[in-house]
Design an enzyme around this catalytic site. Structure first.
Site, PDB file in Angstrom:
ATOM      1  N   ALA A 265       0.865  -1.172   0.000  1.00  0.00           N
ATOM      2  CA  ALA A 265       0.000   0.000   0.000  1.00  0.00           C
ATOM      3  C   ALA A 265       0.907   1.229   0.000  1.00  0.00           C
ATOM      4  CB  ALA A 265      -0.864  -0.008   1.245  1.00  0.00           C
ATOM      5  N   THR A 266       0.421   2.299  -0.598  1.00  0.00           N
ATOM      6  CA  THR A 266       1.349   3.412  -0.803  1.00  0.00           C
ATOM      7  C   THR A 266       1.013   4.691  -0.033  1.00  0.00           C
ATOM      8  OG1 THR A 266       0.278   3.633  -2.920  1.00  0.00           O
ATOM      9  CG2 THR A 266       2.399   2.569  -2.910  1.00  0.00           C
ATOM     10  N   THR A 267       0.673   5.777  -0.708  1.00  0.00           N
ATOM     11  CA  THR A 267       0.808   7.081  -0.059  1.00  0.00           C
ATOM     12  C   THR A 267      -0.385   7.513   0.797  1.00  0.00           C
ATOM     13  OG1 THR A 267       2.028   7.639  -2.034  1.00  0.00           O
ATOM     14  CG2 THR A 267       1.516   9.447  -0.558  1.00  0.00           C
TER      15      THR A 267
END
Lengths: 280, 272
Positions: free
Chosen positions: A53-55
């Site tokens: 999962a990113t930002t």
């Protein structure tokens, strides 16, 4: 399996032993296999095995905090999910967003939600905001072994502080490192994940004190747009599939998720403004 | 040489029952009843912090009479069991029936195996999607469990209180009507020479499981909202049916909690 699940007899003694208000401590006694940090992993790096999962960005205002996350999860060069939700309410007055290994992060977040609610029910009172952040730091610390083998997860925690003494200091943001270090962000905003560098650079220019909640939400969506612009692992607003960032707020009224229509309108504002001045 | 006296098992159980019953009858009473919008708990309780009524899980509430340390122990066990189940399976898989059965087993074995039975009587209530799906379970000191028909009274003089409820209870009551009935029933006993008493709002601990509320349905009714609801119906203010949420600890910028509009606790967080 663990005690208490469908067991026909009397509840085991661990259920009635007084002393702990922590669900994690309770699980350690009755069902340690349910705890994220208790698994033995084979040696070696496992970073690309599971989706990432990113930002996530968070912005504090005089009324509370805003947290927003993009919708992409990646696995190496592949998009694992286009509509993952990485920002969730931790309890009625705080928010948690996760970056890193999605599976571990979501498990950790679920455990944290139960932990806070469990404490509230047993004690009849909520933990303080600092207490919640410390608790989360402890849980991250327990994941250190897995983190060193590539299954790292870093949360961002923000909430409305019910005990704040000064007006304007009600929205607080806490960041963490993989060793369980806990840092309060006094600058008014923070971001985590692969696109955080770009999101923070975007906020650095545009953030100012005294923002309203809606302005802050708009700013968060714009910061995510900037992150997606330069980081392949961060998803931008998907106008074709109508997938827009998850934006949540925590104020005196509690936590609230902005509707898809509201976030769509914010994303479209950003797109319209950028169409005039795309940059390079 | 000391003589070993024989006591029959029947005698031992009778003595224990009598002991437990006496302990329970000494305490103030609790009433639980269903109404159109959910389940209402009303306890006679002077303390604002030592609760007789509490939340177990999203749809499940708990009420008890008797010894505080004993029912608090059971309440903790219930919260732990519910949270463990909800965490292992799903929030919807936590049911009042499973909890009632675990309590029954626990109370039953305490009654038969330990020297002293628990002096408690417990209600586990679950609010359903419609009034006919509301569930009330009565658990007694010996581990017996009963499914109650929409209302129940526990504690001292429960019988007399229950009779008033039986005569007047209706699932179509509004919250105000149900609360007035509960207060009437509770105050019908314990006065001078068996006469009725007057119970002030400060003497009551009131909570509801609200059917329409998303996520966690348990809510305490306190302060001005409670006073408005128990006040005799003169003007019958419409807002009486819309009591305020349990005021959170006041934030800095917030006005007095009791004038705050109804702010439901946000939906229970759920992960993917």
């Amino acid at each position: 399996m663990s005690a208490g699940l469908g067991s026909p007899g009397r509840l085991p003694a661990s259920f009635t032993t007084p002393g702990t208000s922590s669900f994690t401590d309770f699980l350690t006694q009755v069902a340690p296999e349910l705890l994220p940090g208790r698994r033995t992993l084979p040696a070696g790096m496992n970073a690309d095995l599971a989706p990432h999962a990113t930002t996530i960005v968070a912005i504090s205002t005089d009324e509370g905090v805003v947290m927003a996350g993009d919708r992409r999860a990646t696995m190496g060069n592949l998009i694992a999910s286009r509509d993952i939700e990485k920002v969730h309410p931790a309890d009625p007055y705080s928010l948690i967003g996760i970056a890193g290994t999605a599976g571990v992060g979501i498990e950790l977040m679920r455990l944290f939600q139960v932990e806070l609610q469990h404490y509230e029910k047993i004690e009849g009172a909520m933990l303080s905001l600092d207490g919640k952040a410390n608790r989360l730091a402890t849980m991250i610390r327990q994941n250190l072994g897995a983190a060193m083998q590539g299954l790292a997860v870093i949360p961002l925690f923000a909430g409305f502080d019910l005990d704040a003494k000064t007006p304007g200091k009600v929205g607080r943001i806490f960041s963490f490192d993989i060793a369980g270090g806990l840092y309060e962000e006094h600058g008014g905003y923070d971001a985590i994940g692969s696109g955080s560098l770009f999101a923070k650079s975007s906020l650095k220019k545009r953030y100012k004190r005294g923002l309203g909640i809606t302005e802050a939400a708009q700013l968060a969506v714009e910061a995510l747009f900037d992150a997606a612009d330069d980081d392949t692992a961060t998803g931008g607003p998907d106008v074709i599939r109508k997938i827009f960032p998850v934006v949540m707020t925590a104020t005196a009224e509690g936590t609230q998720r902005l509707t898809d229509e509201e976030t769509a309108a914010m994303a479209e504002n950003v797109i319209a403004a950028r169409a005039l001045q795309p940059g390079a | 040489m000391a003589m070993q006296f024989y006591a029959s098992p029947e005698q031992i159980m009778r003595d224990r029952s009598e002991y437990a019953r006496k302990g329970i009858a000494r305490g103030r009473s609790v009433v639980v009843l269903t109404y159109a919008g959910g389940v209402l708990f009303v306890a006679e309780n002077l303390s604002t912090t030592l609760h007789k009524v509490s939340e177990i899980y999203d749809k499940i509430g708990f009420a008890a009479v008797g010894r505080y340390n004993e029912f608090e122990n059971l309440r903790n066990a219930g919260v732990r069991m519910a949270d463990l189940r909800g965490y292992s399976y799903d929030r919807r898989d936590v049911t009042g029936r499973a909890l009632a059965s675990a309590y029954a087993q626990t109370l039953g074995s305490i009654f038969s195996e330990q020297g002293k039975p628990y002096e408690v009587e417990i209600c586990v209530a679950e609010v359903g999607s419609a009034p006919e799906h509301d569930e009330l379970y009565r658990l007694t000191y010996d581990g017996s469990v009963q499914d109650e028909p929409g209302f129940m009274a526990m504690g001292g003089q429960a019988e007399a209180i229950g009779n008033i409820l039986r005569a007047e209870h209706s699932v179509s009551h509004t919250l105000g009507e149900a609360l007035k009935l509960a207060v009437k029933a509770l105050s019908s006993v314990g006065g001078e020479g068996g006469a009725a008493r007057t119970l002030a709002p400060e003497q009551l601990e009131v909570a509801v499981l609200e059917r329409a509320r998303p996520g966690r349905k348990f809510r305490r009714v306190i302060g001005a909202a409670l006073t408005a609801l128990v006040a005799p119906a003169k003007a019958d203010p419409p807002k009486a049916e819309e009591p305020q949420a349990e005021p959170a600890k006041p934030g800095v910028s917030k006005p007095a909690a009791t004038t705050k509009p109804d702010v439901p606790k946000p939906e229970t967080p759920s992960a993917q």
